[in-house]
Motif scaffolding. Structure first.
Motif, PDB file in Angstrom:
ATOM      1  N   ARG A  17       0.833  -1.209   0.000  1.00 19.43           N
ATOM      2  CA  ARG A  17       0.000   0.000   0.000  1.00 19.43           C
ATOM      3  C   ARG A  17       0.869   1.263   0.000  1.00 19.43           C
ATOM      4  O   ARG A  17       0.540   2.249  -0.670  1.00 19.43           O
ATOM      5  CB  ARG A  17      -0.915  -0.011   1.222  1.00 19.43           C
ATOM      6  N   THR A  18       1.982   1.209   0.720  1.00 21.79           N
ATOM      7  CA  THR A  18       2.887   2.367   0.739  1.00 21.79           C
ATOM      8  C   THR A  18       3.455   2.635  -0.644  1.00 21.79           C
ATOM      9  O   THR A  18       3.516   3.783  -1.104  1.00 21.79           O
ATOM     10  CB  THR A  18       4.042   2.126   1.733  1.00 21.79           C
ATOM     11  N   LEU A  19       3.875   1.596  -1.337  1.00 24.04           N
ATOM     12  CA  LEU A  19       4.409   1.758  -2.690  1.00 24.04           C
ATOM     13  C   LEU A  19       3.351   2.293  -3.640  1.00 24.04           C
ATOM     14  O   LEU A  19       3.639   3.138  -4.498  1.00 24.04           O
ATOM     15  CB  LEU A  19       4.957   0.430  -3.199  1.00 24.04           C
ATOM     16  N   HIS A  20       2.131   1.811  -3.494  1.00 27.51           N
ATOM     17  CA  HIS A  20       1.047   2.326  -4.322  1.00 27.51           C
ATOM     18  C   HIS A  20       0.856   3.819  -4.068  1.00 27.51           C
ATOM     19  O   HIS A  20       0.643   4.606  -5.010  1.00 27.51           O
ATOM     20  CB  HIS A  20      -0.249   1.570  -4.011  1.00 27.51           C
ATOM     21  N   HIS A  21       0.942   4.211  -2.789  1.00 26.01           N
ATOM     22  CA  HIS A  21       0.763   5.626  -2.432  1.00 26.01           C
ATOM     23  C   HIS A  21       1.886   6.480  -3.017  1.00 26.01           C
ATOM     24  O   HIS A  21       1.631   7.569  -3.559  1.00 26.01           O
ATOM     25  CB  HIS A  21       0.726   5.770  -0.912  1.00 26.01           C
ATOM     26  N   TYR A  22       3.123   5.985  -2.948  1.00 30.51           N
ATOM     27  CA  TYR A  22       4.248   6.724  -3.519  1.00 30.51           C
ATOM     28  C   TYR A  22       4.049   6.938  -5.020  1.00 30.51           C
ATOM     29  O   TYR A  22       4.407   7.992  -5.565  1.00 30.51           O
ATOM     30  CB  TYR A  22       5.566   5.973  -3.278  1.00 30.51           C
ATOM     31  N   ILE A  25       1.251   9.684  -5.664  1.00 30.70           N
ATOM     32  CA  ILE A  25       1.632  11.087  -5.421  1.00 30.70           C
ATOM     33  C   ILE A  25       2.827  11.507  -6.266  1.00 30.70           C
ATOM     34  O   ILE A  25       3.325  12.629  -6.136  1.00 30.70           O
ATOM     35  CB  ILE A  25       1.915  11.339  -3.925  1.00 30.70           C
ATOM     36  N   GLY A  26       3.332  10.619  -7.116  1.00 28.24           N
ATOM     37  CA  GLY A  26       4.440  10.961  -7.999  1.00 28.24           C
ATOM     38  C   GLY A  26       5.793  10.951  -7.334  1.00 28.24           C
ATOM     39  O   GLY A  26       6.756  11.507  -7.863  1.00 28.24           O
ATOM     40  N   LEU A  27       5.882  10.294  -6.176  1.00 28.57           N
ATOM     41  CA  LEU A  27       7.160  10.232  -5.463  1.00 28.57           C
ATOM     42  C   LEU A  27       8.045   9.120  -6.013  1.00 28.57           C
ATOM     43  O   LEU A  27       9.248   9.301  -6.186  1.00 28.57           O
ATOM     44  CB  LEU A  27       6.906  10.020  -3.967  1.00 28.57           C
ATOM     45  N   LEU A  28       7.455   7.983  -6.306  1.00 31.37           N
ATOM     46  CA  LEU A  28       8.198   6.854  -6.862  1.00 31.37           C
ATOM     47  C   LEU A  28       7.320   6.170  -7.898  1.00 31.37           C
ATOM     48  O   LEU A  28       6.443   5.376  -7.556  1.00 31.37           O
ATOM     49  CB  LEU A  28       8.591   5.866  -5.753  1.00 31.37           C
ATOM     50  N   ILE A  29       7.560   6.495  -9.137  1.00 28.85           N
ATOM     51  CA  ILE A  29       6.767   5.949 -10.231  1.00 28.85           C
ATOM     52  C   ILE A  29       7.546   4.798 -10.868  1.00 28.85           C
ATOM     53  O   ILE A  29       8.673   4.994 -11.333  1.00 28.85           O
ATOM     54  CB  ILE A  29       6.478   7.026 -11.295  1.00 28.85           C
ATOM     55  N   PRO A  30       6.994   3.588 -10.859  1.00 27.66           N
ATOM     56  CA  PRO A  30       7.720   2.449 -11.451  1.00 27.66           C
ATOM     57  C   PRO A  30       8.006   2.694 -12.928  1.00 27.66           C
ATOM     58  O   PRO A  30       7.213   3.305 -13.639  1.00 27.66           O
ATOM     59  CB  PRO A  30       6.759   1.279 -11.244  1.00 27.66           C
ATOM     60  N   ASP A  31       9.148   2.201 -13.364  1.00 25.91           N
ATOM     61  CA  ASP A  31       9.561   2.425 -14.744  1.00 25.91           C
ATOM     62  C   ASP A  31       8.685   1.695 -15.759  1.00 25.91           C
ATOM     63  O   ASP A  31       8.673   2.050 -16.943  1.00 25.91           O
ATOM     64  CB  ASP A  31      11.023   1.998 -14.928  1.00 25.91           C
ATOM     65  N   GLU A  32       7.975   0.681 -15.276  1.00 31.53           N
ATOM     66  CA  GLU A  32       7.148  -0.077 -16.219  1.00 31.53           C
ATOM     67  C   GLU A  32       5.859  -0.536 -15.551  1.00 31.53           C
ATOM     68  O   GLU A  32       5.857  -0.888 -14.362  1.00 31.53           O
ATOM     69  CB  GLU A  32       7.931  -1.295 -16.712  1.00 31.53           C
ATOM     70  N   VAL A  33       4.779  -0.491 -16.297  1.00 35.52           N
ATOM     71  CA  VAL A  33       3.507  -1.049 -15.857  1.00 35.52           C
ATOM     72  C   VAL A  33       3.030  -1.970 -16.973  1.00 35.52           C
ATOM     73  O   VAL A  33       2.910  -1.558 -18.132  1.00 35.52           O
ATOM     74  CB  VAL A  33       2.453   0.046 -15.581  1.00 35.52           C
ATOM     75  N   THR A  34       2.764  -3.224 -16.652  1.00 34.58           N
ATOM     76  CA  THR A  34       2.368  -4.200 -17.680  1.00 34.58           C
ATOM     77  C   THR A  34       0.947  -3.922 -18.167  1.00 34.58           C
ATOM     78  O   THR A  34       0.204  -3.140 -17.569  1.00 34.58           O
ATOM     79  CB  THR A  34       2.426  -5.626 -17.116  1.00 34.58           C
ATOM     80  N   LEU A  62       6.734  13.457   3.094  1.00 33.31           N
ATOM     81  CA  LEU A  62       6.831  12.961   1.723  1.00 33.31           C
ATOM     82  C   LEU A  62       6.924  14.118   0.728  1.00 33.31           C
ATOM     83  O   LEU A  62       7.625  14.023  -0.285  1.00 33.31           O
ATOM     84  CB  LEU A  62       5.625  12.078   1.399  1.00 33.31           C
ATOM     85  N   LYS A  63       6.247  15.199   1.025  1.00 36.00           N
ATOM     86  CA  LYS A  63       6.311  16.373   0.155  1.00 36.00           C
ATOM     87  C   LYS A  63       7.719  16.941   0.128  1.00 36.00           C
ATOM     88  O   LYS A  63       8.245  17.304  -0.937  1.00 36.00           O
ATOM     89  CB  LYS A  63       5.324  17.438   0.628  1.00 36.00           C
ATOM     90  N   GLU A  64       8.354  17.019   1.298  1.00 38.78           N
ATOM     91  CA  GLU A  64       9.723  17.531   1.367  1.00 38.78           C
ATOM     92  C   GLU A  64      10.685  16.607   0.636  1.00 38.78           C
ATOM     93  O   GLU A  64      11.586  17.067  -0.077  1.00 38.78           O
ATOM     94  CB  GLU A  64      10.143  17.674   2.831  1.00 38.78           C
ATOM     95  N   ILE A  65      10.501  15.309   0.811  1.00 45.74           N
ATOM     96  CA  ILE A  65      11.375  14.353   0.136  1.00 45.74           C
ATOM     97  C   ILE A  65      11.257  14.491  -1.376  1.00 45.74           C
ATOM     98  O   ILE A  65      12.264  14.503  -2.092  1.00 45.74           O
ATOM     99  CB  ILE A  65      11.031  12.916   0.564  1.00 45.74           C
ATOM    100  N   LYS A  66      10.047  14.618  -1.853  1.00 47.09           N
ATOM    101  CA  LYS A  66       9.836  14.760  -3.293  1.00 47.09           C
ATOM    102  C   LYS A  66      10.521  16.017  -3.813  1.00 47.09           C
ATOM    103  O   LYS A  66      11.168  15.999  -4.870  1.00 47.09           O
ATOM    104  CB  LYS A  66       8.338  14.809  -3.602  1.00 47.09           C
ATOM    105  N   ASN A  67      10.396  17.112  -3.076  1.00 43.81           N
ATOM    106  CA  ASN A  67      11.037  18.365  -3.492  1.00 43.81           C
ATOM    107  C   ASN A  67      12.550  18.229  -3.550  1.00 43.81           C
ATOM    108  O   ASN A  67      13.202  18.781  -4.444  1.00 43.81           O
ATOM    109  CB  ASN A  67      10.655  19.493  -2.541  1.00 43.81           C
ATOM    110  N   ILE A  68      13.117  17.477  -2.605  1.00 39.99           N
ATOM    111  CA  ILE A  68      14.571  17.326  -2.545  1.00 39.99           C
ATOM    112  C   ILE A  68      15.081  16.433  -3.673  1.00 39.99           C
ATOM    113  O   ILE A  68      15.981  16.804  -4.427  1.00 39.99           O
ATOM    114  CB  ILE A  68      15.002  16.749  -1.176  1.00 39.99           C
ATOM    115  N   ILE A  69      14.504  15.243  -3.797  1.00 47.36           N
ATOM    116  CA  ILE A  69      15.080  14.269  -4.730  1.00 47.36           C
ATOM    117  C   ILE A  69      14.731  14.544  -6.183  1.00 47.36           C
ATOM    118  O   ILE A  69      15.381  14.002  -7.087  1.00 47.36           O
ATOM    119  CB  ILE A  69      14.679  12.829  -4.357  1.00 47.36           C
ATOM    120  N   THR A  70      13.721  15.383  -6.414  1.00 50.07           N
ATOM    121  CA  THR A  70      13.386  15.731  -7.807  1.00 50.07           C
ATOM    122  C   THR A  70      14.053  17.015  -8.246  1.00 50.07           C
ATOM    123  O   THR A  70      13.935  17.410  -9.416  1.00 50.07           O
ATOM    124  CB  THR A  70      11.860  15.856  -7.989  1.00 50.07           C
TER     125      THR A  70
END
Length: 247
Positions: A17-22, A25-34, A62-70
Motif C-alpha cells: 500500500r505504501t508503494l502504491h501511495h508513492y 503522489i508521484g514520489l516513486l513511479i515504477p519504470d514499467e507497468v504491464t 513525503l512532500k519535502e522528500i519529493k522536493n529534494i530528490i526531484t
C-alpha cells in the motif's frame, strides 16, 4: 531485473500500500507497468526508494522528500556523505561527553582531580563543521531533521569508528612538524583517506577539496587543531600532495 511491487515491498520492509501511495503522489513511479496493470520496478527505482526511505527515517515529510530528490541539483551521493559526516561529528561529541561523565564520577569520588576546562569537554554544541555546508545546500529545515537522530549502529560500532578517527588524528598530530610530502606523512594521510572512504566515497580531488576546507572553515580548524596546533594546515598540505600523487 525488474521486480514486482510485492517483491519490492518485502525487500524494503514496507507495505504494498505504501508503494502504491508513492506512485499515486508521484514520489516513486515504477519504470514499467504491464498491460495487466502490474507495477515493475527497475534498479533505478530501487535506488530512488532507498533515498526516500533514508530521508523518511530522518522525519522528512513525503512532500519535502519529493522536493529534494526531484530537484535537478540533487546529488544522492553528496546527500549521503554529508549526512554521514554530520552524524559522525555528532557521535564524536557524544563520545567525548560520555568520557567527561566517567571522569567526573571519579572526580566526585575524589579519585582524580579535574580542571574546570576538563569538566566541560564535549559541551560545545555549536561546532559541527559540516552543518553550515548542509544548511546552504538544502536549507535549515533539512539539517534540523538530520540532527535529530543517529543511525541505528551498535554502541560498539560507534565507539570503534570514533576511536579509529581519534587515533588517526593523534598520529597525524605527531607528524605535523614533518614535511607533508614525506613518506611517513603520506602513510598517515593514506590512513585518513581510507577511513573517510569507509564513511563515503571520496575521489583524490574531493579529498583535496576537503583538506582545503579544514583551513578555510574555522570550525574545521578549531576541531582539528584540538589535537595539535597547526594540524589542520598540515593535513591540508598532506592531502593535496596525496591527491597529486593519486591522480
Amino acid at each position: 531485473m525488474a521486480m514486482k511491487v510485492k517483491e519490492v515491498a518485502e525487500l524494503a520492509s514496507i507495505s504494498v500500500r505504501t508503494l502504491h501511495h508513492y506512485d499515486e503522489i508521484g514520489l516513486l513511479i515504477p519504470d514499467e507497468v504491464t498491460s495487466a496493470g502490474y507495477r515493475l520496478y527497475s534498479d533505478a527505482n530501487l535506488e530512488q526508494l532507498q533515498q526516500i526511505l533514508f530521508f523518511k527515517e530522518l522525519d522528512f515529510s513525503l512532500k519535502e522528500i519529493k522536493n529534494i530528490i526531484t530537484n535537478p541539483s540533487f546529488n544522492p551521493e553528496e546527500a549521503l556523505n554529508m549526512h554521514r559526516l554530520i552524524l559522525l561529528e555528532k557521535r564524536q561529541r557524544l563520545d567525548q561527553m560520555i568520557a567527561t561523565i566517567d571522569r567526573t564520577v571519579l572526580h566526585v569520588r575524589g579519585e582524580i582531580k579535574m580542571t574546570a576546562k576538563e569538566q566541560f569537554e564535549g559541551f560545545d554544541f555549536s561546532q559541527n563543521p559540516y552543518e553550515q555546508e548542509a544548511r546552504e545546500r538544502w536549507g535549515d529545515h533539512a539539517v534540523d531533521h538530520a540532527n535529530q537522530k543517529l543511525h541505528n549502529k551498535s554502541t560498539t560500532e560507534q565507539k570503534a569508528l570514533s576511536d579509529q578517527m581519534n587515533e588517526i588524528y593523534k598520529h597525524l598530530a605527531s607528524l605535523r612538524h614533518t614535511e607533508p610530502a614525506s613518506a611517513e606523512a603520506q602513510a598517515g594521510i593514506q590512513e585518513w583517506y581510507t577511513c573517510l572512504n569507509l564513511m563515503g566515497s571520496y575521489s583524490p580531488e574531493a579529498f583535496r577539496g576537503l583538506g582545503q576546507m579544514y583551513v578555510d572553515d574555522e570550525r574545521f580548524t578549531r576541531n582539528i587543531d584540538q589535537f595539535g596546533d597547526g594540524l589542520a594546515l598540515f593535513m591540508r598540505d598532506a592531502m593535496a600532495v596525496f591527491a597529486d600523487q593519486n591522480k
